[in-house]
Write a protein that holds these residues in place. Structure first.
Motif, short mmCIF file in Angstrom:
data_model
loop_
_atom_site.label_atom_id
_atom_site.label_comp_id
_atom_site.label_asym_id
_atom_site.label_seq_id
_atom_site.Cartn_x
_atom_site.Cartn_y
_atom_site.Cartn_z
N ALA A 253 10.87 9.99 10.36
CA ALA A 253 11.74 9.78 9.20
C ALA A 253 11.85 11.11 8.48
CB ALA A 253 11.17 8.72 8.26
N ASP A 254 13.08 11.50 8.14
CA ASP A 254 13.29 12.77 7.47
C ASP A 254 14.37 12.58 6.40
OD1 ASP A 254 13.53 15.34 6.63
OD2 ASP A 254 13.90 16.23 8.60
N LEU A 255 13.92 12.51 5.16
CA LEU A 255 14.82 12.29 4.04
C LEU A 255 14.83 13.49 3.10
CD1 LEU A 255 14.07 9.40 5.17
CD2 LEU A 255 14.57 8.54 2.90
N ARG A 256 14.55 14.66 3.65
CA ARG A 256 14.53 15.86 2.82
C ARG A 256 15.92 16.30 2.40
NH1 ARG A 256 11.16 19.68 6.69
NH2 ARG A 256 12.56 18.64 8.16
N ASP A 257 16.91 16.00 3.21
CA ASP A 257 18.29 16.36 2.92
C ASP A 257 19.11 15.07 2.88
OD1 ASP A 257 20.96 17.16 2.93
OD2 ASP A 257 20.65 18.78 4.37
N ALA A 258 19.68 14.75 1.71
CA ALA A 258 20.41 13.49 1.56
C ALA A 258 21.57 13.37 2.53
CB ALA A 258 20.90 13.33 0.13
N GLU A 259 22.14 14.53 2.91
CA GLU A 259 23.31 14.50 3.80
C GLU A 259 22.93 14.31 5.27
OE1 GLU A 259 26.27 14.33 2.46
OE2 GLU A 259 25.22 14.46 0.54
N LYS A 260 21.64 14.40 5.60
CA LYS A 260 21.19 14.25 6.99
C LYS A 260 20.07 13.22 7.12
CE LYS A 260 22.20 19.13 8.02
NZ LYS A 260 21.61 20.43 8.45
N ALA A 261 19.84 12.46 6.06
CA ALA A 261 18.67 11.58 6.01
C ALA A 261 18.68 10.53 7.11
CB ALA A 261 18.60 10.91 4.64
N TYR A 262 17.56 10.39 7.79
CA TYR A 262 17.45 9.37 8.84
C TYR A 262 16.05 8.80 8.90
CZ TYR A 262 15.07 12.78 11.88
OH TYR A 262 14.18 13.68 12.41
N TYR B 167 0.80 -1.22 0.00
CA TYR B 167 0.00 0.00 0.00
C TYR B 167 0.84 1.28 0.00
CZ TYR B 167 -3.19 -3.60 1.66
OH TYR B 167 -3.92 -4.75 1.78
N ALA B 168 2.09 1.18 0.40
CA ALA B 168 2.92 2.37 0.59
C ALA B 168 4.26 2.21 -0.10
CB ALA B 168 3.13 2.64 2.08
N LYS B 169 4.86 3.33 -0.47
CA LYS B 169 6.12 3.28 -1.20
C LYS B 169 7.31 3.26 -0.25
CE LYS B 169 7.06 8.26 -1.51
NZ LYS B 169 7.42 9.36 -2.41
N LYS B 170 8.42 2.77 -0.76
CA LYS B 170 9.69 2.92 -0.07
C LYS B 170 10.06 4.39 -0.10
CE LYS B 170 14.58 1.67 -0.57
NZ LYS B 170 15.57 0.89 -1.38
N PHE B 171 10.54 4.91 1.02
CA PHE B 171 10.87 6.33 1.08
C PHE B 171 12.15 6.63 0.31
CE2 PHE B 171 8.58 8.88 4.56
CZ PHE B 171 7.35 8.39 4.13
N GLY B 172 12.15 7.80 -0.33
CA GLY B 172 13.31 8.27 -1.07
C GLY B 172 13.57 9.72 -0.76
N LEU B 173 14.49 10.31 -1.49
CA LEU B 173 14.89 11.69 -1.26
C LEU B 173 13.67 12.61 -1.28
CD1 LEU B 173 17.26 13.66 -0.87
CD2 LEU B 173 17.33 13.91 -3.35
N GLY B 174 13.56 13.45 -0.25
CA GLY B 174 12.45 14.39 -0.14
C GLY B 174 11.30 13.92 0.73
N ASP B 175 11.26 12.64 1.06
CA ASP B 175 10.15 12.10 1.84
C ASP B 175 10.33 12.33 3.33
OD1 ASP B 175 8.48 11.04 -0.20
OD2 ASP B 175 9.86 9.36 -0.44
N TRP B 176 9.20 12.33 4.05
CA TRP B 176 9.22 12.45 5.52
C TRP B 176 7.99 11.80 6.12
CZ3 TRP B 176 4.80 14.97 6.73
CH2 TRP B 176 4.34 15.96 5.86
N PHE B 177 8.14 11.42 7.40
CA PHE B 177 7.07 10.80 8.20
C PHE B 177 7.08 11.52 9.53
CE2 PHE B 177 5.89 6.80 10.81
CZ PHE B 177 4.53 7.06 10.71
N LYS B 178 5.99 12.22 9.85
CA LYS B 178 6.02 13.20 10.93
C LYS B 178 4.90 12.99 11.94
CE LYS B 178 4.68 17.35 9.80
NZ LYS B 178 4.68 18.67 9.12
N LEU B 179 5.26 13.17 13.21
CA LEU B 179 4.28 13.21 14.31
C LEU B 179 4.07 14.66 14.71
CD1 LEU B 179 2.59 11.88 16.59
CD2 LEU B 179 4.69 11.89 17.97
N THR B 180 2.82 15.07 14.74
CA THR B 180 2.47 16.41 15.24
C THR B 180 1.75 16.25 16.58
OG1 THR B 180 2.27 17.32 13.00
CG2 THR B 180 1.23 18.55 14.78
#
Length: 524
Positions: free
Chosen positions: A180-189, A148-161
């Motif tokens: 999950a924060d993949l907006r910056d390739a150099e800091k992606a986690y 149902y969901a894609k593998k995350f890539g550059l630019g993707d994020w998963f956020k709790l508010t």
């Protein structure tokens, strides 16, 4: 006397300091080993909350559907996800700091508000924070995708508010925390351990709400599994974001950002180009080469030609499709003759990564030669092939592996093909690389190397795809033909269509010619 009365008045005033919060560590909740609690049975329909520490956690249930939402708790030590039974697992495999129990949250937006209520503190309290980690379900999806969901890539994020509410149900503030924060390739986690979330900025709250969101959404809302796990709710701690722990594929080289004249091409051939040694598209650097005195280019260039045939050398930048992959305008052109030396693509990343692959097709120049021959090269026949070899190199310039891909393969008459459309080449088997080398070879060679024009075209370099070889599209002549022969009187030598042969004998001789055809020769 005034001092005594003032001191007594102070004693009579309510304390300004906040009463200590009893942390919700979930250890007061009874569970059998390797189990969980979430309200899913008919008996659970009336159960709307549970309590740990100074906090009441909302629960929700639709027992007819065996469906739960909001909060539950578990003590599972398995940290992977294989089936829906694993939805209560977390990626660590247990509670914070080695404890047994932890909270599990399913906060799908369509289930409504997911809230924790502060108890035993009139008017609310400042909640310092809590510990969080990804559920195994969400982590599995983020790192590999699911149905149902894609593998995350550059630019993707998963956020709790997280939203704070006071005793009057007014919002006191919000806190965003990225699981999950993949907006910056150099800091992606993607979080894979317990991390502290500081909630003190919400101020004094009577209730706290939780909502998940991500960059992967569909017609029914968020596709990413709406789960996270928590522990020690109300504890003090220090918020520290993870270091980079995700290596992302580089941005795909589509060549579309490169300026090209309409129906034109770019390759380094002029005197001004002599110092130009590369160009960049996406996350990749393509080597160029030039001998301007000879108006000669090599290695990589790019074009947007729509003509798909070859008539003169000006057509060397055309491809057999007539444009880029999937109808795009620009595409790459490679001239990878062995005598020019190594033809490289370098990755613009600090560390080696896996390059998924790219799309390839034949240049019109090569295709014209393969199918009809030219002044320097023969028409391909049975047994011939035209091959691209791709070599991966790591950061130390050590070879990681090689990949062979046939642009033409006529070794088997029943499967013979010459590529005439865009085809995907899978490079994942080369492993993590810092550089890729390209070299063409064929069965048609002469004193100066390969006779076949050493060209191919490429697009969407670094893209995901599926490698599927073409079906048979070449009719290779295998029919036995009867031919006349001439014998040279000076020796027992025979000539068939210009080919000199020895050792023919009286009777019927079957001879395979250089182009793959088979001839029947009768010597009387």
């Amino acid at each position: 006397m005034k001092k005594i009365f003032y001191f007594a008045a102070l004693l009579a005033m309510p304390s300004m300091a906040q009463q200590p919060i009893v942390v919700a560590d979930f250890e007061n909740l009874v569970l059998t080993e390797e189990s969980h609690m979430s309200v899913t049975t008919e008996e659970d329909d009336a159960r709307t909350d549970f309590v740990s520490g100074d906090f009441k956690f909302a629960t929700g249930c639709m027992s007819d559907w065996d469906y739960w939402y909001f909060f539950g708790y578990a003590n599972r030590t398995k940290n992977t996800f294989e089936a829906l039974e694993d939805q209560w697992n977390n990626v660590v495999g247990g509670g914070y700091d080695g404890s047994a129990n932890y909270g599990v949250v399913y906060a799908a937006e369509f289930s409504g508000p997911c809230t924790v209520t502060v108890l035993n503190h009139e008017g609310g309290a400042v909640v310092p924070g809590f510990y969080i980690t990804n559920s195994s379900y969400a982590y599995n999806s983020l790192t590999g995708g699911d149905p149902y969901a894609k593998k995350f890539g550059l630019g993707d994020w998963f956020k709790l508010t997280v939203t704070g509410y006071d005793a009057n149900d007014e919002v006191t503030g919000t806190k965003e925390y990225y699981l999950a924060d993949l907006r910056d390739a150099e800091k992606a986690y993607i979080i894979n351990d317990w991390r502290y979330v500081d909630l003190s900025g919400l101020g004094k709250v009577a209730k706290i709400g939780f909502a998940l969101s991500s960059t992967d959404n569909g017609s029914w809302g968020m596709n990413t599994p709406a789960y996270f796990c928590m522990d020690n709710f109300g504890a003090t701690g220090k918020e520290v974001l993870p270091e980079k722990n995700v290596t992302l594929p580089l941005e795909v080289a589509t060549f579309e950002e490169l300026e090209v004249p309409a129906d034109g091409h770019i390759s380094v051939t002029t005197e001004e180009d002599d110092a130009r040694t590369k160009f960049v598209s996406g996350g990749y650097e393509f080597a160029t080469g030039c001998m301007s005195d000879w108006d000669y280019w090599y290695w990589f260039g790019y074009a947007n030609r729509t003509k798909n045939t070859y008539e003169t050398l000006d057509d060397q930048w055309n491809n057999i499709v007539g444009g880029g992959y999937d109808g795009s305008a620009n595409y790459g052109v490679a001239f990878a003759a062995a005598f020019n030396g190594p033809c490289y693509v370098t990755l613009l990343s600090e560390e080696p990564v896996v390059v998924p692959g790219f799309y390839i097709t034949n240049s019109s120049y090569a295709y014209n030669s393969l199918t009809g021959g030219d002044s320097y090269a023969k028409k391909f026949g049975l047994g011939d092939w035209f091959k691209l070899t791709i070599t991966g190199y790591d950061a130390n310039d050590e070879v990681t592996g090689t990949k062979e891909y046939y642009l033409a393969d006529l070794r088997d008459a029943e499967k013979a093909y010459i590529i005439n459309d865009w085809r995907y080449v899978d490079l994942s088997g080369l492993g993590k690389v810092s550089k890729l080398g390209f070299e063409l070879s064929s069965t048609d060679n002469g004193a100066y190397g390969m006779n076949t024009p050493a060209y191919f075209c490429l697009d969407n370099f670094g893209a995901e795809g599926t490698e599927v070889l073409p079906g048979r599209n070449v009719d290779v002549t295998t029919e036995v033909q009867s031919v006349a022969v001439s014998q040279q009187p000076s020796a027992q030598r025979f000539a068939i269509d210009g080919r000199q042969l020895n050792s023919l004998h009286k009777g019927i001789n079957i001879v395979r010619m250089a182009d793959g055809s088979v001839r029947k020769v009768v010597i009387k």
